[in-house]
Motif scaffolding. Structure first.
Motif, PDB file in Angstrom:
ATOM      1  N   PHE A 144     -31.413  -0.903 -11.464  1.00  5.41           N
ATOM      2  CA  PHE A 144     -32.242   0.294 -11.337  1.00  5.41           C
ATOM      3  C   PHE A 144     -33.111   0.139 -10.092  1.00  5.41           C
ATOM      4  O   PHE A 144     -33.929  -0.774 -10.020  1.00  5.41           O
ATOM      5  N   LYS A 145     -32.927   1.014  -9.132  1.00  2.00           N
ATOM      6  CA  LYS A 145     -33.731   1.012  -7.914  1.00  2.00           C
ATOM      7  C   LYS A 145     -34.808   2.073  -8.095  1.00  2.00           C
ATOM      8  O   LYS A 145     -34.518   3.254  -8.236  1.00  2.00           O
ATOM      9  N   LEU A 146     -36.055   1.617  -8.083  1.00  5.82           N
ATOM     10  CA  LEU A 146     -37.181   2.489  -8.369  1.00  5.82           C
ATOM     11  C   LEU A 146     -37.809   2.997  -7.072  1.00  5.82           C
ATOM     12  O   LEU A 146     -38.248   2.209  -6.240  1.00  5.82           O
ATOM     13  N   ASN A 147     -37.847   4.311  -6.923  1.00 12.48           N
ATOM     14  CA  ASN A 147     -38.545   4.952  -5.811  1.00 12.48           C
ATOM     15  C   ASN A 147     -39.717   5.723  -6.400  1.00 12.48           C
ATOM     16  O   ASN A 147     -39.822   5.892  -7.608  1.00 12.48           O
ATOM     17  N   LEU A 148     -40.584   6.233  -5.557  1.00 17.12           N
ATOM     18  CA  LEU A 148     -41.702   7.027  -6.044  1.00 17.12           C
ATOM     19  C   LEU A 148     -41.236   8.310  -6.718  1.00 17.12           C
ATOM     20  O   LEU A 148     -41.821   8.768  -7.686  1.00 17.12           O
ATOM     21  N   ILE A 166     -40.905  -5.054 -10.501  1.00 14.40           N
ATOM     22  CA  ILE A 166     -41.453  -3.702 -10.329  1.00 14.40           C
ATOM     23  C   ILE A 166     -42.002  -3.546  -8.908  1.00 14.40           C
ATOM     24  O   ILE A 166     -41.783  -2.520  -8.252  1.00 14.40           O
ATOM     25  N   GLU A 167     -42.696  -4.564  -8.417  1.00 12.85           N
ATOM     26  CA  GLU A 167     -43.240  -4.509  -7.054  1.00 12.85           C
ATOM     27  C   GLU A 167     -42.133  -4.407  -6.009  1.00 12.85           C
ATOM     28  O   GLU A 167     -42.249  -3.670  -5.041  1.00 12.85           O
ATOM     29  N   VAL A 168     -41.044  -5.146  -6.233  1.00 13.44           N
ATOM     30  CA  VAL A 168     -39.898  -5.100  -5.321  1.00 13.44           C
ATOM     31  C   VAL A 168     -39.189  -3.754  -5.431  1.00 13.44           C
ATOM     32  O   VAL A 168     -38.628  -3.253  -4.458  1.00 13.44           O
ATOM     33  N   GLY A 169     -39.221  -3.153  -6.607  1.00 12.39           N
ATOM     34  CA  GLY A 169     -38.599  -1.848  -6.809  1.00 12.39           C
ATOM     35  C   GLY A 169     -37.196  -1.900  -7.368  1.00 12.39           C
ATOM     36  O   GLY A 169     -36.454  -0.928  -7.284  1.00 12.39           O
ATOM     37  N   SER A 183     -17.003   1.661 -16.753  1.00 12.88           N
ATOM     38  CA  SER A 183     -18.243   1.820 -15.981  1.00 12.88           C
ATOM     39  C   SER A 183     -19.312   2.426 -16.886  1.00 12.88           C
ATOM     40  O   SER A 183     -19.016   3.139 -17.839  1.00 12.88           O
ATOM     41  N   VAL A 184     -20.561   2.102 -16.567  1.00 11.65           N
ATOM     42  CA  VAL A 184     -21.707   2.578 -17.340  1.00 11.65           C
ATOM     43  C   VAL A 184     -22.559   3.454 -16.438  1.00 11.65           C
ATOM     44  O   VAL A 184     -22.881   3.063 -15.311  1.00 11.65           O
ATOM     45  N   HIS A 185     -22.912   4.633 -16.951  1.00 14.94           N
ATOM     46  CA  HIS A 185     -23.717   5.580 -16.186  1.00 14.94           C
ATOM     47  C   HIS A 185     -24.926   5.998 -17.013  1.00 14.94           C
ATOM     48  O   HIS A 185     -24.779   6.793 -17.950  1.00 14.94           O
ATOM     49  N   PRO A 186     -26.118   5.473 -16.686  1.00 17.05           N
ATOM     50  CA  PRO A 186     -27.320   5.959 -17.381  1.00 17.05           C
ATOM     51  C   PRO A 186     -27.579   7.413 -17.016  1.00 17.05           C
ATOM     52  O   PRO A 186     -27.292   7.842 -15.901  1.00 17.05           O
ATOM     53  N   TYR A 187     -28.111   8.184 -17.956  1.00 19.80           N
ATOM     54  CA  TYR A 187     -28.436   9.581 -17.679  1.00 19.80           C
ATOM     55  C   TYR A 187     -29.836   9.895 -18.211  1.00 19.80           C
ATOM     56  O   TYR A 187     -30.399   9.146 -18.994  1.00 19.80           O
ATOM     57  N   GLY A 188     -30.383  11.001 -17.759  1.00 23.11           N
ATOM     58  CA  GLY A 188     -31.728  11.400 -18.160  1.00 23.11           C
ATOM     59  C   GLY A 188     -32.801  10.580 -17.489  1.00 23.11           C
ATOM     60  O   GLY A 188     -33.892  10.413 -18.016  1.00 23.11           O
ATOM     61  N   LEU A 189     -32.509  10.047 -16.294  1.00 20.75           N
ATOM     62  CA  LEU A 189     -33.464   9.173 -15.615  1.00 20.75           C
ATOM     63  C   LEU A 189     -34.599   9.933 -14.922  1.00 20.75           C
ATOM     64  O   LEU A 189     -35.572   9.323 -14.503  1.00 20.75           O
ATOM     65  N   GLU A 190     -34.478  11.257 -14.818  1.00 21.74           N
ATOM     66  CA  GLU A 190     -35.528  12.002 -14.138  1.00 21.74           C
ATOM     67  C   GLU A 190     -36.861  11.929 -14.891  1.00 21.74           C
ATOM     68  O   GLU A 190     -37.921  12.017 -14.298  1.00 21.74           O
ATOM     69  N   ASN A 191     -36.848  11.724 -16.204  1.00 25.52           N
ATOM     70  CA  ASN A 191     -38.069  11.595 -17.002  1.00 25.52           C
ATOM     71  C   ASN A 191     -38.230  10.185 -17.572  1.00 25.52           C
ATOM     72  O   ASN A 191     -39.057   9.974 -18.447  1.00 25.52           O
ATOM     73  N   PHE A 192     -37.438   9.242 -17.092  1.00 30.73           N
ATOM     74  CA  PHE A 192     -37.434   7.890 -17.644  1.00 30.73           C
ATOM     75  C   PHE A 192     -38.650   7.108 -17.136  1.00 30.73           C
ATOM     76  O   PHE A 192     -38.869   6.976 -15.944  1.00 30.73           O
ATOM     77  N   GLN A 193     -39.455   6.615 -18.075  1.00 29.57           N
ATOM     78  CA  GLN A 193     -40.618   5.806 -17.740  1.00 29.57           C
ATOM     79  C   GLN A 193     -40.594   4.568 -18.626  1.00 29.57           C
ATOM     80  O   GLN A 193     -40.700   4.679 -19.846  1.00 29.57           O
ATOM     81  N   ILE A 194     -40.469   3.428 -17.986  1.00 27.54           N
ATOM     82  CA  ILE A 194     -40.395   2.182 -18.755  1.00 27.54           C
ATOM     83  C   ILE A 194     -41.744   1.849 -19.368  1.00 27.54           C
ATOM     84  O   ILE A 194     -41.825   1.402 -20.499  1.00 27.54           O
ATOM     85  N   ILE A 195     -42.798   2.065 -18.615  1.00 32.27           N
ATOM     86  CA  ILE A 195     -44.128   1.711 -19.106  1.00 32.27           C
ATOM     87  C   ILE A 195     -44.788   2.973 -19.652  1.00 32.27           C
ATOM     88  O   ILE A 195     -45.155   3.878 -18.905  1.00 32.27           O
ATOM     89  N   GLN A 196     -44.903   3.029 -20.969  1.00 31.29           N
ATOM     90  CA  GLN A 196     -45.577   4.136 -21.638  1.00 31.29           C
ATOM     91  C   GLN A 196     -46.529   3.547 -22.670  1.00 31.29           C
ATOM     92  O   GLN A 196     -46.130   2.686 -23.459  1.00 31.29           O
ATOM     93  N   PRO A 197     -47.786   3.981 -22.667  1.00 29.83           N
ATOM     94  CA  PRO A 197     -48.738   3.427 -23.642  1.00 29.83           C
ATOM     95  C   PRO A 197     -48.342   3.796 -25.080  1.00 29.83           C
ATOM     96  O   PRO A 197     -47.874   4.888 -25.349  1.00 29.83           O
TER      97      PRO A 197
END
Length: 186
Positions: A167-171, A130-133, A40-54
């Motif tokens: 990845f389920k994206l919430n606000l 992204i719109e679907v989340g 099994s794979v478990h991503p970690y550190g997602l609390e600060n994870f931002q895919i879109i960064q300039p």
């Protein structure tokens, strides 16, 4: 009389040999038969994870890969690289350092995948996802190595792993689900 004793000894030895061969065959076909590991794979550190960064070309995604070895042999694997794909486009790679998964044991591998954000944003389905989340990825890795049984028998092995990561994206947070399929080839 001596022939009768010799004949009886041959019969007993033959029966003993048949019993031993039957036991060895039964053990090799049941207990020692290689079983696919549970991974099994478990991503970690997602609390600060931002895919879109300039101005960032790769966003690091930490992952813990958990391997449960149901076999009676230790698996020693070599350095390898895993890949993360988004809609069949390779968007990240992660180096996995060599290690040893104990017999009938659990082993955690920690690695970091650098997600290439430009490749994600170039995909036509990215913004609608992204719109679907929900963002769906596939992680693949092949672990080459050797299986050691009873510290005597060694055999080359390959473990192929394919995982679906969602990845389920919430606000306020990101939740992940993963399911993996693994196959061992000796």
């Amino acid at each position: 009389m001596a022939r009768k004793g010799l004949r009886m000894c041959m019969i007993v030895c033959s029966i003993f040999l048949i019993v031993v061969v039957t036991i060895i065959l039964a053990i090799s076909l049941t207990i020692l038969k290689p079983k696919d590991p549970d991974i099994s794979v478990h991503p970690y550190g997602l609390e600060n994870f931002q895919i879109i960064q300039p101005n960032v070309t790769a966003v690091p995604l930490g992952m813990v890969i958990t391997i449960v070895n149901p076999n009676y042999g230790t698996f020693n694997y070599k350095n390898t690289t895993g890949y993360l794909s988004y809609h069949d486009i390779n968007v990240a790679k992660a180096v996995v350092v060599s290690g040893s998964v104990p017999a009938r044991g659990l082993f955690n591998i920690t690695t970091v995948a650098g997600i290439m954000t430009q490749k994600l944003m170039d995909d036509t389905q990215f913004w609608s996802d992204i719109e679907v989340g929900t963002l769906n990825f596939e992680a693949t890795i092949t672990l080459p190595g050797k299986v050691t049984m009873l510290k005597i028998f060694k055999k080359k092995a390959l473990v192929h792993v394919a995982c679906d990561l969602s990845f389920k994206l919430n606000l306020s947070s990101i939740h992940t689900d993963s399911s993996c399929i693994s196959k061992i080839k000796l």
